[in-house]
Scaffold this motif. Sequence first.
Motif, short mmCIF file in Angstrom:
data_model
loop_
_atom_site.label_atom_id
_atom_site.label_comp_id
_atom_site.label_asym_id
_atom_site.label_seq_id
_atom_site.Cartn_x
_atom_site.Cartn_y
_atom_site.Cartn_z
N LYS A 46 0.83 -1.20 0.00
CA LYS A 46 0.00 0.00 0.00
C LYS A 46 0.87 1.26 0.00
CE LYS A 46 -4.20 1.69 2.27
NZ LYS A 46 -5.19 1.43 3.32
N MET A 47 1.86 1.29 0.90
CA MET A 47 2.73 2.46 0.97
C MET A 47 3.57 2.62 -0.30
SD MET A 47 3.95 2.56 4.95
CE MET A 47 4.32 0.81 5.10
N ALA A 48 4.05 1.51 -0.85
CA ALA A 48 4.86 1.56 -2.06
C ALA A 48 4.07 2.13 -3.24
CB ALA A 48 5.39 0.17 -2.40
N SER A 49 2.75 1.95 -3.20
CA SER A 49 1.92 2.50 -4.28
C SER A 49 1.50 3.94 -4.01
CB SER A 49 0.68 1.62 -4.48
OG SER A 49 -0.19 1.73 -3.37
N GLY A 50 2.00 4.51 -2.89
CA GLY A 50 1.73 5.91 -2.59
C GLY A 50 0.47 6.16 -1.81
N VAL A 51 -0.12 5.09 -1.24
CA VAL A 51 -1.36 5.22 -0.47
C VAL A 51 -1.03 5.19 1.02
CG1 VAL A 51 -3.61 4.19 0.01
CG2 VAL A 51 -2.66 4.09 -2.31
N PRO A 52 -1.43 6.22 1.77
CA PRO A 52 -1.15 6.23 3.21
C PRO A 52 -1.91 5.11 3.93
CG PRO A 52 -1.93 8.39 2.47
CD PRO A 52 -2.11 7.44 1.33
N LEU A 53 -1.31 4.60 4.97
CA LEU A 53 -1.97 3.61 5.80
C LEU A 53 -3.05 4.29 6.64
CD1 LEU A 53 1.07 1.58 7.20
CD2 LEU A 53 -0.33 1.09 5.18
N ASP A 54 -4.09 3.54 6.96
CA ASP A 54 -5.10 4.05 7.90
C ASP A 54 -4.91 3.34 9.24
OD1 ASP A 54 -6.36 1.51 7.68
OD2 ASP A 54 -7.76 2.24 6.17
N ASP A 55 -5.70 3.72 10.22
CA ASP A 55 -5.54 3.16 11.55
C ASP A 55 -5.74 1.65 11.57
OD1 ASP A 55 -4.94 5.67 12.45
OD2 ASP A 55 -6.80 5.95 13.57
N ALA A 56 -6.65 1.13 10.76
CA ALA A 56 -6.87 -0.31 10.70
C ALA A 56 -5.63 -1.03 10.15
CB ALA A 56 -8.09 -0.63 9.84
N ASP A 57 -4.95 -0.41 9.18
CA ASP A 57 -3.71 -0.99 8.65
C ASP A 57 -2.62 -1.01 9.72
OD1 ASP A 57 -4.74 -1.16 5.98
OD2 ASP A 57 -4.19 0.94 5.63
N ARG A 58 -2.57 0.04 10.51
CA ARG A 58 -1.49 0.18 11.48
C ARG A 58 -1.67 -0.70 12.72
NH1 ARG A 58 -2.08 5.68 9.81
NH2 ARG A 58 -0.23 6.37 8.69
N ALA A 59 -2.89 -1.09 13.04
CA ALA A 59 -3.15 -1.83 14.29
C ALA A 59 -2.29 -3.08 14.44
CB ALA A 59 -4.63 -2.14 14.42
N PRO A 60 -2.26 -4.00 13.46
CA PRO A 60 -1.45 -5.21 13.65
C PRO A 60 0.05 -4.90 13.71
CG PRO A 60 -2.46 -5.21 11.47
CD PRO A 60 -3.03 -4.04 12.22
N TRP A 61 0.46 -3.86 12.99
CA TRP A 61 1.86 -3.44 13.01
C TRP A 61 2.24 -2.93 14.41
CZ3 TRP A 61 3.56 1.99 12.49
CH2 TRP A 61 4.93 2.13 12.33
N LEU A 62 1.40 -2.05 14.95
CA LEU A 62 1.65 -1.53 16.30
C LEU A 62 1.62 -2.65 17.34
CD1 LEU A 62 -0.49 1.70 16.05
CD2 LEU A 62 2.02 1.61 16.22
N ASP A 63 0.71 -3.59 17.19
CA ASP A 63 0.63 -4.71 18.13
C ASP A 63 1.88 -5.57 18.09
OD1 ASP A 63 -1.84 -3.78 18.96
OD2 ASP A 63 -2.98 -5.24 17.78
N ALA A 64 2.42 -5.77 16.89
CA ALA A 64 3.64 -6.57 16.76
C ALA A 64 4.83 -5.85 17.41
CB ALA A 64 3.92 -6.87 15.29
N ILE A 65 4.92 -4.56 17.20
CA ILE A 65 6.00 -3.79 17.83
C ILE A 65 5.82 -3.78 19.34
CG2 ILE A 65 6.99 -1.47 18.07
CD1 ILE A 65 6.44 -1.12 15.04
N GLY A 66 4.58 -3.59 19.80
CA GLY A 66 4.31 -3.61 21.23
C GLY A 66 4.67 -4.94 21.86
N ALA A 67 4.41 -6.04 21.16
CA ALA A 67 4.76 -7.37 21.68
C ALA A 67 6.28 -7.52 21.77
CB ALA A 67 4.17 -8.46 20.78
N TRP A 68 7.00 -7.02 20.76
CA TRP A 68 8.46 -7.08 20.82
C TRP A 68 8.97 -6.29 22.03
CZ3 TRP A 68 12.47 -3.55 20.81
CH2 TRP A 68 13.75 -4.07 20.60
N ALA A 69 8.42 -5.09 22.22
CA ALA A 69 8.84 -4.25 23.34
C ALA A 69 8.52 -4.91 24.67
CB ALA A 69 8.17 -2.87 23.24
N ARG A 70 7.34 -5.49 24.78
CA ARG A 70 6.95 -6.19 26.01
C ARG A 70 7.89 -7.36 26.29
NH1 ARG A 70 2.23 -8.01 24.50
NH2 ARG A 70 3.20 -9.93 23.83
N ASP A 71 8.24 -8.11 25.25
CA ASP A 71 9.11 -9.26 25.42
C ASP A 71 10.53 -8.87 25.81
OD1 ASP A 71 6.94 -10.84 24.78
OD2 ASP A 71 7.61 -11.25 22.72
#
Length: 168
Positions: A46-71
């Motif tokens: 999506k980003m490579a095609s020039g389309v910004p992410l929305d909050d729904a796109d970002r949720a799993p990404w943020l959760d994965a980063i949060g899990a890494w930080a928690r671990d």
Amino acid sequence: MTTPHVVVVMGVAGTGKTTVGPLVAEALGVPYAEGDDFHPPANIAKMASGVPLDDADRAPWLDAIGAWARDRGDRGGVVSCSALKRAYRDRLRAAAPGLVFLHLTGARELIAARMATRKGHFMTTRLLDSQFATLEPLEADEAGVVVDVAPEAAVIAERAVAGLGRLP
């Protein structure tokens, strides 16, 4: 810092999160994780095609980063993540209480010029304006430091580590 924290290197695209993050991690003696590696393939496309992410796109990404930080627990670590909105930072803190932010900031013109010279990155300069429009700077009640990206990366990292060292 007297005890290791997880540090989230945040800011709009092109501020040098991927360059400065490893330097800060090395100085702190903790591992570094590249936030872009946590994106699902659909986000990158999506980003490579020039389309910004929305909050729904970002949720799993943020959760994965949060899990890494928690671990990482009290062992500390540094991870890059744009974390442009307060709600995103709140989501990360909910997963990993005690993390701190390093907000890399700078003039749009400087950042755009740097983005124009980088090769092979999916984030294009076309999305920079949407990033600045979305950005909500750190608020007074958020643990973190703000560092300008005008100097060279080593100076930015040095200032970041010094600022992080002053946090409670």
